[in-house]
Motif scaffolding. Structure first.
Motif, PDB file in Angstrom:
ATOM      1  N   SER A  95      57.758  47.799  49.448  1.00  0.00           N
ATOM      2  CA  SER A  95      56.749  48.661  50.063  1.00  0.00           C
ATOM      3  C   SER A  95      55.413  48.636  49.304  1.00  0.00           C
ATOM      4  N   ILE A  96      55.332  47.838  48.244  1.00  0.00           N
ATOM      5  CA  ILE A  96      54.067  47.643  47.523  1.00  0.00           C
ATOM      6  C   ILE A  96      53.442  46.375  48.069  1.00  0.00           C
ATOM      7  N   HIS A  97      52.240  46.476  48.632  1.00  0.00           N
ATOM      8  CA  HIS A  97      51.627  45.294  49.250  1.00  0.00           C
ATOM      9  C   HIS A  97      50.105  45.413  49.283  1.00  0.00           C
ATOM     10  N   HIS A  98      49.486  44.269  49.525  1.00  0.00           N
ATOM     11  CA  HIS A  98      48.031  44.139  49.600  1.00  0.00           C
ATOM     12  C   HIS A  98      47.350  44.709  48.346  1.00  0.00           C
ATOM     13  N   VAL A  99      47.593  44.005  47.251  1.00  0.00           N
ATOM     14  CA  VAL A  99      47.019  44.371  45.958  1.00  0.00           C
ATOM     15  C   VAL A  99      46.142  43.209  45.496  1.00  0.00           C
ATOM     16  N   SER A 100      44.940  43.512  45.036  1.00  0.00           N
ATOM     17  CA  SER A 100      44.028  42.486  44.535  1.00  0.00           C
ATOM     18  C   SER A 100      43.615  42.799  43.108  1.00  0.00           C
ATOM     19  N   ILE A 101      43.627  41.748  42.283  1.00  0.00           N
ATOM     20  CA  ILE A 101      43.128  41.826  40.914  1.00  0.00           C
ATOM     21  C   ILE A 101      41.980  40.829  40.840  1.00  0.00           C
ATOM     22  N   LEU A 102      40.760  41.318  40.736  1.00  0.00           N
ATOM     23  CA  LEU A 102      39.575  40.461  40.778  1.00  0.00           C
ATOM     24  C   LEU A 102      38.687  40.727  39.562  1.00  0.00           C
ATOM     25  N   HIS A 103      38.068  39.675  39.051  1.00  0.00           N
ATOM     26  CA  HIS A 103      37.077  39.767  37.967  1.00  0.00           C
ATOM     27  C   HIS A 103      37.583  40.606  36.793  1.00  0.00           C
ATOM     28  N   SER A 104      38.842  40.463  36.461  1.00  0.00           N
ATOM     29  CA  SER A 104      39.456  41.327  35.459  1.00  0.00           C
ATOM     30  C   SER A 104      39.936  40.548  34.244  1.00  0.00           C
ATOM     31  N   ARG A 105      40.286  41.282  33.202  1.00  0.00           N
ATOM     32  CA  ARG A 105      40.809  40.712  31.965  1.00  0.00           C
ATOM     33  C   ARG A 105      42.124  41.407  31.649  1.00  0.00           C
ATOM     34  N   LEU A 106      43.203  40.633  31.670  1.00  0.00           N
ATOM     35  CA  LEU A 106      44.532  41.158  31.356  1.00  0.00           C
ATOM     36  C   LEU A 106      44.974  40.478  30.071  1.00  0.00           C
ATOM     37  N   TYR A 107      45.035  41.247  29.006  1.00  0.00           N
ATOM     38  CA  TYR A 107      45.253  40.668  27.691  1.00  0.00           C
ATOM     39  C   TYR A 107      46.518  41.206  27.028  1.00  0.00           C
ATOM     40  N   GLY A 108      47.236  40.293  26.417  1.00  0.00           N
ATOM     41  CA  GLY A 108      48.312  40.652  25.504  1.00  0.00           C
ATOM     42  C   GLY A 108      47.830  40.335  24.111  1.00  0.00           C
ATOM     43  N   ILE A 145      45.160  37.316  42.969  1.00  0.00           N
ATOM     44  CA  ILE A 145      44.692  37.379  41.590  1.00  0.00           C
ATOM     45  C   ILE A 145      43.634  36.290  41.466  1.00  0.00           C
ATOM     46  N   ALA A 146      42.368  36.682  41.296  1.00  0.00           N
ATOM     47  CA  ALA A 146      41.290  35.695  41.331  1.00  0.00           C
ATOM     48  C   ALA A 146      40.164  36.067  40.368  1.00  0.00           C
ATOM     49  N   TYR A 147      39.502  35.035  39.867  1.00  0.00           N
ATOM     50  CA  TYR A 147      38.325  35.177  39.001  1.00  0.00           C
ATOM     51  C   TYR A 147      38.612  36.076  37.804  1.00  0.00           C
ATOM     52  N   SER A 148      39.789  35.929  37.245  1.00  0.00           N
ATOM     53  CA  SER A 148      40.217  36.783  36.148  1.00  0.00           C
ATOM     54  C   SER A 148      40.666  35.953  34.954  1.00  0.00           C
ATOM     55  N   HIS A 149      40.847  36.615  33.825  1.00  0.00           N
ATOM     56  CA  HIS A 149      41.286  35.972  32.590  1.00  0.00           C
ATOM     57  C   HIS A 149      42.591  36.644  32.162  1.00  0.00           C
ATOM     58  N   ASN A 166      53.481  35.627  49.690  1.00  0.00           N
ATOM     59  CA  ASN A 166      52.033  35.587  49.822  1.00  0.00           C
ATOM     60  C   ASN A 166      51.329  36.059  48.549  1.00  0.00           C
ATOM     61  N   ILE A 167      51.700  35.435  47.432  1.00  0.00           N
ATOM     62  CA  ILE A 167      51.059  35.697  46.152  1.00  0.00           C
ATOM     63  C   ILE A 167      50.037  34.578  45.946  1.00  0.00           C
ATOM     64  N   VAL A 168      48.762  34.897  46.002  1.00  0.00           N
ATOM     65  CA  VAL A 168      47.700  33.901  45.928  1.00  0.00           C
ATOM     66  C   VAL A 168      46.991  34.045  44.584  1.00  0.00           C
ATOM     67  N   VAL A 169      46.994  32.954  43.810  1.00  0.00           N
ATOM     68  CA  VAL A 169      46.378  32.946  42.485  1.00  0.00           C
ATOM     69  C   VAL A 169      45.370  31.803  42.463  1.00  0.00           C
ATOM     70  N   HIS A 170      44.098  32.109  42.249  1.00  0.00           N
ATOM     71  CA  HIS A 170      43.088  31.048  42.227  1.00  0.00           C
ATOM     72  C   HIS A 170      41.897  31.437  41.359  1.00  0.00           C
ATOM     73  N   HIS A 171      41.223  30.426  40.850  1.00  0.00           N
ATOM     74  CA  HIS A 171      40.002  30.564  40.057  1.00  0.00           C
ATOM     75  C   HIS A 171      40.167  31.549  38.892  1.00  0.00           C
ATOM     76  N   ASN A 172      41.214  31.347  38.112  1.00  0.00           N
ATOM     77  CA  ASN A 172      41.480  32.175  36.940  1.00  0.00           C
ATOM     78  C   ASN A 172      41.493  31.310  35.690  1.00  0.00           C
ATOM     79  N   ARG A 173      41.392  31.944  34.554  1.00  0.00           N
ATOM     80  CA  ARG A 173      41.644  31.277  33.281  1.00  0.00           C
ATOM     81  C   ARG A 173      42.952  31.856  32.749  1.00  0.00           C
ATOM     82  N   LEU A 174      43.949  30.999  32.585  1.00  0.00           N
ATOM     83  CA  LEU A 174      45.272  31.406  32.131  1.00  0.00           C
ATOM     84  C   LEU A 174      45.533  30.720  30.801  1.00  0.00           C
ATOM     85  N   GLU A 175      45.833  31.496  29.756  1.00  0.00           N
ATOM     86  CA  GLU A 175      46.039  30.880  28.454  1.00  0.00           C
ATOM     87  C   GLU A 175      46.980  31.682  27.570  1.00  0.00           C
ATOM     88  N   ASN A 176      47.614  30.944  26.640  1.00  0.00           N
ATOM     89  CA  ASN A 176      48.430  31.506  25.574  1.00  0.00           C
ATOM     90  C   ASN A 176      49.624  32.298  26.078  1.00  0.00           C
TER      91      ASN A 176
END
Length: 179
Positions: A95-108, A145-149, A166-176
């Motif tokens: 029941s969790i749907h239509h979520v966007s993560i844009l221009h964000s920084r998710l850091y560990g 998930i787009a334009y994020s680090h 329908n998990i769409v991931v594009h134009h991100n920087r993924l590292e480490n």
């Protein structure tokens, strides 16, 4: 009503600094010169609503920093910075749907020199470093998930189980990460 912190370099930290660079500029760094976050909470933000936008906010880590509860939908995270405990953003319901993560920084903040085998294989001395930046399960759908680090999750940057769609991931920087 106080927490006493001493930032003295250990032998292990000195060895790491020799390989990767300075962590603390002095042998006994002054804690007043560093941002230190201490939390024992299970979540920093729990989202239970719908049609919500979170913009330009910093979320400090908890076990699950941002948790979306069943029924949360049409959620936008735009320009957020969020730090990981075990996960940065987690969702585990169909029941969790239509979520966007844009221009964000998710850091560990897991160090990049922790080996995959130390996280996965017995005796697994780094087992607690098996976090996932964006942890999706339970059939959650329609994520962008787009334009994020995404950096430094430990184990996985984006994790899905078997029923997510329908998990769409594009134009991100993924590292480490471990995987």
């Amino acid at each position: 009503n106080r927490i006493h912190i001493r930032l003295s370099k250990t032998e292990d930290m000195r060895a790491v600094e020799e390989r990767y660079g300075t962590v603390f500029p002095t042998e006994n760094a002054d804690p007043r010169n560093f941002g230190i976050v201490v939390s024992n909470q299970s979540t920093t933000l729990t989202v239970r609503g719908s049609y919500l936008t979170f913009r330009d906010i910093t979320f400090h880590q908890a076990l699950r920093t941002i948790k979306l509860d069943p029924g949360a939908h049409d959620i936008l995270f735009d320009g957020i910075t969020a730090w990981m405990g075990d996960s940065v953003i987690s969702a585990a319901a169909s029941s969790i749907h239509h979520v966007s993560i844009l221009h964000s920084r998710l850091y560990g903040d897991w160090p990049q020199w922790i080996f995959w085998s130390d996280m996965k294989n017995p005796p697994a001395p780094a087992d607690y470093m098996r976090g996932t930046s964006v942890s999706l399960s339970g059939g959650t759908t329609d994520w962008t998930i787009a334009y994020s680090h995404l950096r430094g999750s430990g184990q996985d940057l984006i994790g899905v189980n078997t029923d997510e769609n329908n998990i769409v991931v594009h134009h991100n920087r993924l590292e480490n990460c471990g995987d």
